[in-house]
Design an enzyme around this catalytic site. Structure first.
Site, mmCIF file in Angstrom:
data_model
loop_
_atom_site.group_PDB
_atom_site.id
_atom_site.type_symbol
_atom_site.label_atom_id
_atom_site.label_comp_id
_atom_site.label_asym_id
_atom_site.label_seq_id
_atom_site.Cartn_x
_atom_site.Cartn_y
_atom_site.Cartn_z
ATOM 1 N N SER A 127 0.469 -1.372 -0.011
ATOM 2 C CA SER A 127 0.044 0.105 -0.208
ATOM 3 C C SER A 127 0.670 1.257 0.345
ATOM 4 C CB SER A 127 -0.655 0.211 1.716
ATOM 5 O OG SER A 127 -0.279 -0.363 2.080
ATOM 6 N N HIS A 148 -3.750 -3.625 -5.340
ATOM 7 C CA HIS A 148 -3.213 -3.251 -3.684
ATOM 8 C C HIS A 148 -5.010 -3.759 -2.910
ATOM 9 C CE1 HIS A 148 -3.974 -0.246 -0.441
ATOM 10 N NE2 HIS A 148 -3.769 -1.273 0.366
ATOM 11 N N GLU A 160 -6.587 -1.616 -5.940
ATOM 12 C CA GLU A 160 -6.413 -0.745 -6.745
ATOM 13 C C GLU A 160 -5.039 -1.200 -6.925
ATOM 14 O OE1 GLU A 160 -6.227 3.794 -3.986
ATOM 15 O OE2 GLU A 160 -4.358 1.742 -3.412
ATOM 16 N N ASN A 199 -5.496 6.180 0.017
ATOM 17 C CA ASN A 199 -4.959 6.093 0.891
ATOM 18 C C ASN A 199 -4.537 8.019 1.563
ATOM 19 O OD1 ASN A 199 -4.767 3.791 2.875
ATOM 20 N ND2 ASN A 199 -2.816 3.153 2.209
#
Length: 292
Positions: A127, A148, A160, A199
């Site tokens: 990540s 991800h 992702e 994130n």
């Protein structure tokens, strides 16, 4: 350079790392009908993964949320191994979910480049680290990308897929389609950026929430309530940080800041202090909220 396998030719998946993410990614693949191996250097880690997945499947069957035959087939499709050499030799697609350390990941991908079949795609679940950091070590950079998953991987729909400059279109297309066949909704990130999409969005909300609380503008509880009742978030930013783990939040900030050097990406002092005190959120019993 080899051409990566098409989605129709993927039948065997290798997941490296038997931790929380690795074991759930592997079960997701097994439920989708793929012969899946979980590889880890720790026999204890593999035993714990097997026990947890068997208990999870039994629990889902007992609640009527999973067909007994489907559960049995998935558990039967899972293999567990400490031997990377033999596990990688037959893999059509590899998902690395090992410790979030670049030196360890580089060693793994260097070995995968030699061990895995020439057509195999090599993905990292990282990540925080873009796959460009390990791609060259494989000798097949065009067949390397990030894939991800989000925790808990058995539940969360988003994946992702992040390409680097050398990732081929064929690798991207196959990885996106594999994610769909695993029951996920993949998103494509066209070039690497620290934190990817989720994130970064989460970090922006968390930074503002911390600013509002630290400035005495509103209480943690009221900020969380606003996020839920005005923005439709399933939980507020503080409750979410507690769920993810404040140590994980701090680690992501450290990794992102090391990459960008930007002041806004620096780890938050309040969170760093809480981590040093052992307040990690739900898993420790206390964080922004008390769970004891």
């Amino acid at each position: 350079m080899s051409t990566p396998t098409s989605i129709e030719n993927i039948s065997t998946i290798l997941v490296i790392g038997a931790g929380t993410m690795g074991r759930q990614i592997a079960m997701t693949a097994a439920l989708a009908g793929y012969a899946t191996t979980i590889q880890d250097i720790s026999e204890d880690g593999l035993a714990a993964a097997r026990a947890e997945l068997e208990a999870w499947a039994a629990g889902r069957v007992a609640k009527g949320k999973l067909n007994g035959e489907t559960a049995a087939a998935a558990l039967g499709a899972l293999a567990y191994s400490t031997d990377l050499d033999s596990s990688a030799a037959n893999a059509d697609f590899v998902i690395e979910a090992a410790t979030e350390r670049l030196d360890i990941k580089t060693q793994i991908f260097e070995r995968l480049g030699k061990l895995a079949p020439a057509h195999a795609i090599l993905a990292t679940n990282s990540s925080t680290l873009g796959s460009s950091k390990v791609a060259e070590a494989t000798g097949r950079a065009a067949q390397v990308c990030n894939m991800h998953f989000f925790n808990p991987a058995l539940v969360m729909k988003c994946v992702e897929v992040v390409r680097h400059e050398s990732t081929s279109d064929a690798t991207v297309e196959t990885t996106m389609e594999l994610a769909r066949r695993l029951g996920k909704e993949p998103v494509l990130i066209n070039r690497e950026i620290p934190g990817f999409i989720a994130n970064r969005l989460m970090g922006a909300v968390q930074r503002e929430a911390l600013f509002l609380a630290d400035s005495g503008i509103a209480s943690i509880e009221d900020i969380d309530t606003t996020a839920r009742t005005a923005l439709g978030h399933p939980m507020g930013p503080f409750a979410l940080m507690d769920l993810v783990g404040l140590d994980v939040i701090d680690f992501i900030a450290q990794a992102t800041h090391a990459e960008t050097g930007a002041a806004e990406d620096a780890p938050n002092p309040r969170i760093a202090s809480m981590v040093s005190e052992g307040k990690l959120g739900r898993k420790s019993g206390a964080g922004f909220y008390d769970y004891r």
